[in-house]
Write a protein that holds these residues in place. Structure first.
Motif, PDB file in Angstrom:
ATOM      1  N   VAL A  53      56.451 -89.288  31.846  1.00 42.62           N
ATOM      2  CA  VAL A  53      55.539 -89.095  30.716  1.00 42.62           C
ATOM      3  C   VAL A  53      56.373 -88.639  29.529  1.00 42.62           C
ATOM      4  N   PRO A  54      55.916 -88.873  28.306  1.00 45.70           N
ATOM      5  CA  PRO A  54      56.744 -88.550  27.135  1.00 45.70           C
ATOM      6  C   PRO A  54      56.814 -87.048  26.874  1.00 45.70           C
ATOM      7  N   TYR A  87      60.164 -94.196  22.958  1.00 51.84           N
ATOM      8  CA  TYR A  87      59.861 -93.784  24.340  1.00 51.84           C
ATOM      9  C   TYR A  87      59.395 -94.961  25.189  1.00 51.84           C
ATOM     10  N   GLN A  88      59.976 -95.031  26.403  1.00 54.98           N
ATOM     11  CA  GLN A  88      59.532 -95.968  27.423  1.00 54.98           C
ATOM     12  C   GLN A  88      59.357 -95.197  28.716  1.00 54.98           C
ATOM     13  N   CYS A  93      64.542 -90.247  26.413  1.00 53.89           N
ATOM     14  CA  CYS A  93      64.401 -90.856  25.085  1.00 53.89           C
ATOM     15  C   CYS A  93      64.957 -90.017  23.947  1.00 53.89           C
ATOM     16  N   LEU A  94      65.476 -88.816  24.235  1.00 50.02           N
ATOM     17  CA  LEU A  94      65.781 -87.911  23.137  1.00 50.02           C
ATOM     18  C   LEU A  94      66.918 -88.418  22.258  1.00 50.02           C
ATOM     19  N   PHE A  95      67.963 -88.986  22.848  1.00 48.37           N
ATOM     20  CA  PHE A  95      69.062 -89.509  22.028  1.00 48.37           C
ATOM     21  C   PHE A  95      68.546 -90.595  21.090  1.00 48.37           C
TER      22      PHE A  95
END
Length: 281
Positions: A53-54, A87-88, A93-95
């Motif tokens: 989850v994001p 985001y996937q 996803c932070l970078f």
């Protein structure tokens, strides 16, 4: 904390500097992100099931003393946009979100301010040191005759190499500065690893390399050039980090990408007994 999050925290702090992403002192599962070059810090919650989850962007944490009123809200809004864009499910996803934030901020900044920001980056990196007026004239020269490799991709890290014929160290340095000054994507990459070998007058020999933060990578590329007996040529291998550590495999990919550029430039022959990299291993 999941293993993915632990690796991501370590990677972010190794790329952007220790303290870029630190745990909140008062909230569980919440981290404070200080994006490079920005005045505002952001509070981000990583649910226990992240990256399935994001992450949740909770708000701003603080504004530096040089920040202007409204900057924090703007950066918060843009970072939320960046996270939703990159985001996937199942992938950290932070970078990518930080890089997307940088792109969004730069697209909003007037040209004069962008020039000032570039000068700040120059101060932070030996390869991007502040240039004198004479150097600026070099940077405004004609596009160097780069020959590019195919892109090689592994675990979302992308490697691209450029090589060019050079006749002096001054020319090699000018080519590098031109590339960094005119190509924003290259300038903001995680690493730009360089190496060159030049034969000067009176049988003088010049060899040099720069890791640009990827420890020992420059020396390995230089060694590859020595094995290939390449002279009067330089190479720049650019890496965009994809959020996953590659370990020693990254050195093979760096050399593979450099060699592909040398082959495409006609400096060495492709080995017919080996298959050319497809871009994924």
């Amino acid at each position: 904390m999941s293993e993915e999050l632990q690796d991501e925290i370590e990677a972010i702090n190794s790329i952007y500097g220790q303290g870029c992403l630190v745990p909140s002192s008062s909230e569980a599962n919440v981290y404070v992100l200080s994006p490079p070059g920005e005045s505002s810090s952001l509070r981000i919650e990583f649910p226990p099931t992240y990256p399935a989850v994001p992450p949740v962007v909770l708000g701003t944490n603080s504004t530096g003393e040089h920040g202007k009123r409204g900057d924090a809200a703007r950066e918060l809004s843009l970072f939320c946009q960046a996270v939703s864009t990159v985001y996937q499910p199942g992938a950290v996803c932070l970078f990518d979100a930080i890089e997307e934030l940088t792109r969004l901020l730069e697209s909003e900044v007037p040209k004069e301010t962008q020039h000032e920001d570039t000068s700040h980056e120059d101060d932070a990196d030996p390869q991007l040191s502040a240039k004198s007026p004479a150097d600026s004239k070099q940077i405004s020269m004609q596009e160097p005759p780069w020959i590019m490799s195919d892109p090689f991709v592994e675990l979302k890290s992308t490697f691209v190499a450029r090589c060019a014929k050079v006749s002096s160290t001054e020319e090699a340095e000018a080519f590098l500065q031109h590339l960094l000054s005119t190509d924003k994507k290259v300038r903001t990459a995680t690493h730009n690893i360089t190496a060159w070998r030049i034969k000067g007058p009176n049988n003088t020999i010049f060899q040099d390399c720069n890791d640009d933060g990827e420890t020992a990578a420059g020396g390995r590329v230089l060694h590859l050039m020595q094995l290939m007996d390449l002279w009067n040529v330089m190479v720049v291998v650019t890496r965009w980090y994809g959020g996953h550590k590659l370990g020693p495999r990254r050195f093979a990919l760096i050399n593979q990408t450099a060699r592909d550029a040398f082959v495409k430039a006609g400096l060495v022959s492709e080995n017919p007994s080996k298959k050319k990299g497809s871009g994924k291993s």
